[in-house]
Scaffold this motif. Structure first.
Motif, PDB file in Angstrom:
ATOM      1  N   SER A 118      54.271 138.890  -2.425  1.00  0.00           N
ATOM      2  CA  SER A 118      54.225 137.657  -1.653  1.00  0.00           C
ATOM      3  C   SER A 118      54.769 136.509  -2.493  1.00  0.00           C
ATOM      4  CB  SER A 118      52.776 137.360  -1.255  1.00  0.00           C
ATOM      5  OG  SER A 118      52.641 136.062  -0.742  1.00  0.00           O
ATOM      6  N   SER A 119      55.331 135.504  -1.834  1.00  0.00           N
ATOM      7  CA  SER A 119      55.852 134.348  -2.559  1.00  0.00           C
ATOM      8  C   SER A 119      54.740 133.433  -3.063  1.00  0.00           C
ATOM      9  CB  SER A 119      56.801 133.560  -1.658  1.00  0.00           C
ATOM     10  OG  SER A 119      56.126 133.158  -0.479  1.00  0.00           O
ATOM     11  N   CYS A 120      53.497 133.603  -2.515  1.00  0.00           N
ATOM     12  CA  CYS A 120      52.422 132.703  -2.935  1.00  0.00           C
ATOM     13  C   CYS A 120      51.125 133.420  -3.335  1.00  0.00           C
ATOM     14  CB  CYS A 120      52.137 131.691  -1.834  1.00  0.00           C
ATOM     15  SG  CYS A 120      51.811 132.400  -0.235  1.00  0.00           S
ATOM     16  N   GLU A 121      51.129 134.718  -3.385  1.00  0.00           N
ATOM     17  CA  GLU A 121      49.942 135.492  -3.760  1.00  0.00           C
ATOM     18  C   GLU A 121      50.343 136.541  -4.791  1.00  0.00           C
ATOM     19  OE1 GLU A 121      46.782 135.138  -2.544  1.00  0.00           O
ATOM     20  OE2 GLU A 121      47.341 133.507  -1.187  1.00  0.00           O
ATOM     21  N   PRO A 122      49.389 137.033  -5.592  1.00  0.00           N
ATOM     22  CA  PRO A 122      49.714 138.130  -6.509  1.00  0.00           C
ATOM     23  C   PRO A 122      50.085 139.407  -5.729  1.00  0.00           C
ATOM     24  CG  PRO A 122      47.542 137.181  -6.988  1.00  0.00           C
ATOM     25  CD  PRO A 122      48.021 136.566  -5.721  1.00  0.00           C
ATOM     26  N   ALA A 123      50.840 140.275  -6.346  1.00  0.00           N
ATOM     27  CA  ALA A 123      51.206 141.554  -5.726  1.00  0.00           C
ATOM     28  C   ALA A 123      49.941 142.361  -5.427  1.00  0.00           C
ATOM     29  CB  ALA A 123      52.132 142.337  -6.647  1.00  0.00           C
ATOM     30  N   VAL A 124      49.960 143.080  -4.327  1.00  0.00           N
ATOM     31  CA  VAL A 124      48.827 143.911  -3.907  1.00  0.00           C
ATOM     32  C   VAL A 124      49.333 145.337  -3.749  1.00  0.00           C
ATOM     33  CG1 VAL A 124      47.131 144.290  -2.083  1.00  0.00           C
ATOM     34  CG2 VAL A 124      47.769 141.962  -2.703  1.00  0.00           C
ATOM     35  N   HIS A 125      48.569 146.309  -4.276  1.00  0.00           N
ATOM     36  CA  HIS A 125      48.937 147.719  -4.181  1.00  0.00           C
ATOM     37  C   HIS A 125      48.042 148.376  -3.135  1.00  0.00           C
ATOM     38  CE1 HIS A 125      51.275 147.036  -7.774  1.00  0.00           C
ATOM     39  NE2 HIS A 125      50.210 146.471  -8.314  1.00  0.00           N
ATOM     40  N   VAL A 126      48.661 148.985  -2.128  1.00  0.00           N
ATOM     41  CA  VAL A 126      47.930 149.616  -1.038  1.00  0.00           C
ATOM     42  C   VAL A 126      48.454 151.026  -0.804  1.00  0.00           C
ATOM     43  CG1 VAL A 126      47.415 147.413   0.123  1.00  0.00           C
ATOM     44  CG2 VAL A 126      49.476 148.697   0.756  1.00  0.00           C
ATOM     45  N   VAL A 127      47.715 151.770   0.011  1.00  0.00           N
ATOM     46  CA  VAL A 127      48.150 153.087   0.475  1.00  0.00           C
ATOM     47  C   VAL A 127      48.532 152.941   1.941  1.00  0.00           C
ATOM     48  CG1 VAL A 127      47.425 155.463   0.924  1.00  0.00           C
ATOM     49  CG2 VAL A 127      46.659 154.310  -1.130  1.00  0.00           C
ATOM     50  N   ASP A 128      49.661 153.542   2.319  1.00  0.00           N
ATOM     51  CA  ASP A 128      50.140 153.515   3.694  1.00  0.00           C
ATOM     52  C   ASP A 128      50.526 154.939   4.076  1.00  0.00           C
ATOM     53  OD1 ASP A 128      50.980 152.597   6.173  1.00  0.00           O
ATOM     54  OD2 ASP A 128      52.506 151.240   5.396  1.00  0.00           O
ATOM     55  N   PHE A 129      50.991 155.118   5.306  1.00  0.00           N
ATOM     56  CA  PHE A 129      51.334 156.455   5.792  1.00  0.00           C
ATOM     57  C   PHE A 129      52.668 156.422   6.521  1.00  0.00           C
ATOM     58  CE2 PHE A 129      51.434 159.930   8.789  1.00  0.00           C
ATOM     59  CZ  PHE A 129      50.964 160.986   8.037  1.00  0.00           C
ATOM     60  N   LEU A 130      53.493 157.438   6.252  1.00  0.00           N
ATOM     61  CA  LEU A 130      54.731 157.674   6.987  1.00  0.00           C
ATOM     62  C   LEU A 130      54.936 159.178   7.047  1.00  0.00           C
ATOM     63  CD1 LEU A 130      57.218 156.539   8.425  1.00  0.00           C
ATOM     64  CD2 LEU A 130      58.387 156.553   6.211  1.00  0.00           C
ATOM     65  N   ALA A 131      54.923 159.721   8.249  1.00  0.00           N
ATOM     66  CA  ALA A 131      55.084 161.166   8.416  1.00  0.00           C
ATOM     67  C   ALA A 131      56.501 161.582   8.062  1.00  0.00           C
ATOM     68  CB  ALA A 131      54.760 161.568   9.854  1.00  0.00           C
ATOM     69  N   ALA A 132      56.619 162.778   7.519  1.00  0.00           N
ATOM     70  CA  ALA A 132      57.918 163.309   7.119  1.00  0.00           C
ATOM     71  C   ALA A 132      58.557 164.107   8.252  1.00  0.00           C
ATOM     72  CB  ALA A 132      57.755 164.183   5.876  1.00  0.00           C
ATOM     73  N   ASP A 133      58.194 163.793   9.506  1.00  0.00           N
ATOM     74  CA  ASP A 133      58.730 164.555  10.639  1.00  0.00           C
ATOM     75  C   ASP A 133      59.999 163.944  11.223  1.00  0.00           C
ATOM     76  OD1 ASP A 133      57.729 162.307  11.889  1.00  0.00           O
ATOM     77  OD2 ASP A 133      56.425 163.394  13.279  1.00  0.00           O
ATOM     78  N   GLY A 134      60.445 162.812  10.678  1.00  0.00           N
ATOM     79  CA  GLY A 134      61.647 162.168  11.172  1.00  0.00           C
ATOM     80  C   GLY A 134      61.463 161.415  12.479  1.00  0.00           C
TER      81      GLY A 134
END
Length: 192
Positions: A118-134
């Motif tokens: 973010s331009s005004c907050e510290p970097a945040v590390h999260v977990v997200d999901f994206l299926a590999a099925d295309g």
């Protein structure tokens, strides 16, 4: 506030355990604890649903819902563990204890680490999901359509990822899940 996202693949196994909260700035679900119950993940519960048979001796104290890094599995002591998966409807679930059964069409991989800059907050590390099925399935959602068997538990939202089958009209999108490192080796004997 603008957010930029940098992605990296999550490791599949880790001895470190994590408690999860929702990262969705500007929403009612931001910062909410994610707890396991009835083989799903919910917001609004005071604690997870767990079980420990008396014959095992000393049961680990319940530490809340703990998972391994990158949502690779539940942090449990039960032999064989409990794997996390996404069913075809988008519901994030985990296997029963003593079973490796995952329904056909479920996603067992797709979790990844993401850095939100973010331009005004510290970097945040999260977990997200994206299926590999295309098919573009992915993205964290918390949905208000909690099953009726959870009535009276306090469950207010259930954890999903976007899939083609999911009607997301009652869902709040999240940027990801924050992982908070825990000193506990296990969250419980098993989650139910």
């Amino acid at each position: 506030m603008k957010h930029f996202v940098v992605s990296a693949l999550a490791t599949l196994a880790s001895a470190t355990t994590y408690r999860l909260t929702v990262f969705a700035p500007g929403t009612v679900i931001d910062g909410a604890d994610v707890e396991a119950a009835t083989n799903g993940f919910y917001l609004g519960l005071l604690e997870p649903s767990t079980y420990c048979p008396s014959k095992v001796g000393t049961c680990p104290p319940v530490q809340g819902t703990l998972v391994y890094e990158g949502m690779s599995g539940m942090a449990v002591e039960v032999p064989g563990g409990q794997q996390i998966y996404v069913d075809s409807s988008g519901m994030v679930k985990y296997t029963q204890a003593h079973s490796s059964y995952v329904p056909q069409g479920a996603f067992i991989t797709g979790w990844f680490n993401k850095t939100v800059v973010s331009s005004c907050e510290p970097a945040v590390h999260v977990v997200d999901f994206l299926a590999a099925d295309g098919m573009g399935s992915g993205g964290i959602l918390l949905c208000r359509d909690v099953q009726s068997f959870m009535d009276g538990t306090g469950a207010s939202y259930q954890l999903f990822v976007q899939t083609a089958q999911l009607d997301a009209s009652s869902c709040v999108p999240a940027i990801g899940l924050l992982q908070h490192e825990s000193a506990a080796q296990y969250g419980a004997w098993q989650y139910t």
